[in-house]
Write a protein that holds these residues in place. Structure first.
Motif, mmCIF file in Angstrom:
data_model
loop_
_atom_site.group_PDB
_atom_site.id
_atom_site.type_symbol
_atom_site.label_atom_id
_atom_site.label_comp_id
_atom_site.label_asym_id
_atom_site.label_seq_id
_atom_site.Cartn_x
_atom_site.Cartn_y
_atom_site.Cartn_z
ATOM 1 N N TYR A 151 -8.631 -44.765 24.322
ATOM 2 C CA TYR A 151 -7.643 -45.395 25.200
ATOM 3 C C TYR A 151 -8.227 -45.525 26.606
ATOM 4 O O TYR A 151 -8.714 -44.553 27.187
ATOM 5 N N ALA A 152 -8.183 -46.742 27.162
ATOM 6 C CA ALA A 152 -8.772 -47.010 28.488
ATOM 7 C C ALA A 152 -7.725 -46.916 29.586
ATOM 8 O O ALA A 152 -6.615 -47.426 29.451
ATOM 9 N N THR A 153 -8.089 -46.265 30.674
ATOM 10 C CA THR A 153 -7.235 -46.221 31.863
ATOM 11 C C THR A 153 -8.106 -46.494 33.087
ATOM 12 O O THR A 153 -9.267 -46.058 33.140
ATOM 13 N N LEU A 175 -4.239 -38.993 22.961
ATOM 14 C CA LEU A 175 -5.227 -40.047 22.770
ATOM 15 C C LEU A 175 -6.566 -39.610 23.351
ATOM 16 O O LEU A 175 -6.638 -38.664 24.143
ATOM 17 N N ASN A 176 -7.603 -40.303 22.989
ATOM 18 C CA ASN A 176 -8.932 -40.064 23.570
ATOM 19 C C ASN A 176 -9.026 -40.886 24.849
ATOM 20 O O ASN A 176 -9.474 -42.036 24.836
ATOM 21 N N GLU A 177 -8.574 -40.278 25.944
ATOM 22 C CA GLU A 177 -8.453 -41.012 27.213
ATOM 23 C C GLU A 177 -9.815 -41.182 27.879
ATOM 24 O O GLU A 177 -10.526 -40.208 28.134
ATOM 25 N N ILE A 178 -10.166 -42.438 28.162
ATOM 26 C CA ILE A 178 -11.446 -42.755 28.806
ATOM 27 C C ILE A 178 -11.158 -43.346 30.177
ATOM 28 O O ILE A 178 -10.515 -44.381 30.291
ATOM 29 N N GLN A 179 -11.630 -42.655 31.227
ATOM 30 C CA GLN A 179 -11.361 -43.073 32.604
ATOM 31 C C GLN A 179 -12.406 -44.091 33.064
ATOM 32 O O GLN A 179 -13.610 -43.881 32.889
ATOM 33 N N TYR A 180 -11.922 -45.182 33.658
ATOM 34 C CA TYR A 180 -12.803 -46.196 34.231
ATOM 35 C C TYR A 180 -12.558 -46.285 35.736
ATOM 36 O O TYR A 180 -11.516 -45.845 36.224
ATOM 37 N N ASN A 183 -9.667 -51.678 36.916
ATOM 38 C CA ASN A 183 -9.197 -52.492 35.797
ATOM 39 C C ASN A 183 -10.301 -53.308 35.148
ATOM 40 O O ASN A 183 -10.316 -53.481 33.930
ATOM 41 N N GLY A 184 -11.216 -53.833 35.965
ATOM 42 C CA GLY A 184 -12.262 -54.722 35.472
ATOM 43 C C GLY A 184 -13.104 -54.111 34.368
ATOM 44 O O GLY A 184 -13.197 -54.680 33.259
ATOM 45 N N PRO A 185 -13.750 -52.969 34.621
ATOM 46 C CA PRO A 185 -14.577 -52.352 33.573
ATOM 47 C C PRO A 185 -13.771 -51.946 32.342
ATOM 48 O O PRO A 185 -14.250 -52.068 31.211
ATOM 49 N N VAL A 195 -13.147 -49.824 23.217
ATOM 50 C CA VAL A 195 -11.948 -48.992 23.194
ATOM 51 C C VAL A 195 -10.875 -49.775 22.438
ATOM 52 O O VAL A 195 -10.954 -51.004 22.321
ATOM 53 N N SER A 196 -9.872 -49.070 21.935
ATOM 54 C CA SER A 196 -8.866 -49.722 21.094
ATOM 55 C C SER A 196 -7.673 -50.247 21.865
ATOM 56 O O SER A 196 -7.133 -51.311 21.552
#
Length: 319
Positions: A151-153, A175-180, A183-185, A195-196
């Motif tokens: 999951y992208a944040t 969820l498998n939270e992935i920090q970016y 918003n762009g990346p 990411v899903s």
């Protein structure tokens, strides 16, 4: 009240009234604590021309980005409290003390809310290859495979991040939270299928959803949004209370006289009540907000109080 206090109060009221009569005395500056071209910058520039007509002086946007908007916020806090400089930001400024260490300002002591003027719905979007077609199926999968759905944040403390935390807490999932960093990346990786799912402001994903490159699982709210009424809401998808949007508020240095704040507020409310403003906002993926000074202050306090327990439960620490 003794005689000295009474005289001081009268002098203070007279000074404030004089400032209000003279305001504005020169061009006005709205600090946008982010780079040009982003959502905050875009929606602010939608009202500057009308503000200039309402207030009778040019309104200049000054972009002052960096350090998660805290550089621009600190500069605005240090500006002369005469109403000629204000700052616009998302109302997640209310939780800055809970996510940022060593702040050079206190949002509730160094600023006075002027007006909320816009909100942008947030969408839970998914890659088309992701099997679940709705929130109920996502929750079922996440409970079956806890911590595995990527999951992208776009960063800690953003409305999108908060929406994800609330969704996980209300749904009882992990969820498998992935920090970016932005918003762009995050969006680029979702489009590529790295990411899903992810939370995004509706304006950034709407073209991709309508072209079939992404799919919308739900708009983050108890009700559907007029920006894209075809998207189901979190409320109707079984997660009532997962109601988050990117809301934009204008703030002034705390010592700005109340009559000056009221002049700003009146001008902004007049603009956001106009049908053509609402129409132009909707085309960009935003909804107008019309709030008094008192309502704006109450909303900001409510935002702080709402998220404190959510952040504590998620063990979010100031960084």
């Amino acid at each position: 009240m003794n005689r000295r206090e009474c005289i001081a109060a009268v002098v203070g009221m007279a000074t404030a009234a004089a400032w209000a009569q003279e305001f504005p005395a020169r061009e006005l500056r709205i600090v946008v604590p982010l780079a040009p071209g982003g959502g905050t910058d875009t929606i602010t520039r939608q009202i500057t021309e009308k503000l200039a007509r309402q207030l009778g002086k040019p309104v200049i946007v000054e972009n002052k980005g960096g350090a998660g908007t805290t550089i621009g916020m600190a500069a605005a806090a240090a500006a002369a409290p005469d109403g000629h400089t204000v700052v616009v930001n998302g109302d997640t400024v209310a939780i800055f003390e809970q996510i940022f260490a060593n702040l050079k300002f206190d949002v509730f002591k160094d600023f006075a809310p002027v007006a909320y003027f816009a909100s942008a719905p947030i969408v839970l979007a998914a890659h088309p290859g992701f099997a679940p077609k709705n929130v109920a199926e996502l929750v079922a999968l996440a409970k079956k495979e806890p911590g595995k759905v990527p999951y992208a944040t776009p960063g800690v403390g953003t409305p999108h991040d908060l929406a994800g935390l609330l969704m996980m807490q209300k749904g009882g999932i992990r969820l498998n939270e992935i920090q970016y960093k932005g918003n762009g990346p995050a969006l680029a990786d979702l489009l590529a299928g790295h990411v899903s799912i992810g939370m995004f402001t509706i304006s950034s994903v709407l073209p991709h959803i309508r072209s079939g490159k992404l799919k919308a699982l739900a708009v983050v709210g108890d009700k559907r949004t007029p920006v894209a009424p075809e998207f189901p809401s979190m409320g109707e998808s079984g997660l009532a209370g997962v109601d988050v949007s990117s809301r934009y508020v204008i703030l002034a240095p705390a010592a700005t006289p109340k009559p000056v704040l009221a002049r700003w507020n009146s001008a902004i409310r007049e603009i956001t009540k106009q049908p053509d403003t609402a129409e132009s906002f909707l085309k960009l993926g935003y909804e107008t907000m019309v709030c008094t000074l008192e309502e704006s202050a109450a909303l900001l306090r409510a935002e702080r109080d709402r998220w404190k327990p959510v952040l504590l439960a998620a063990n979010v620490k100031p960084q």
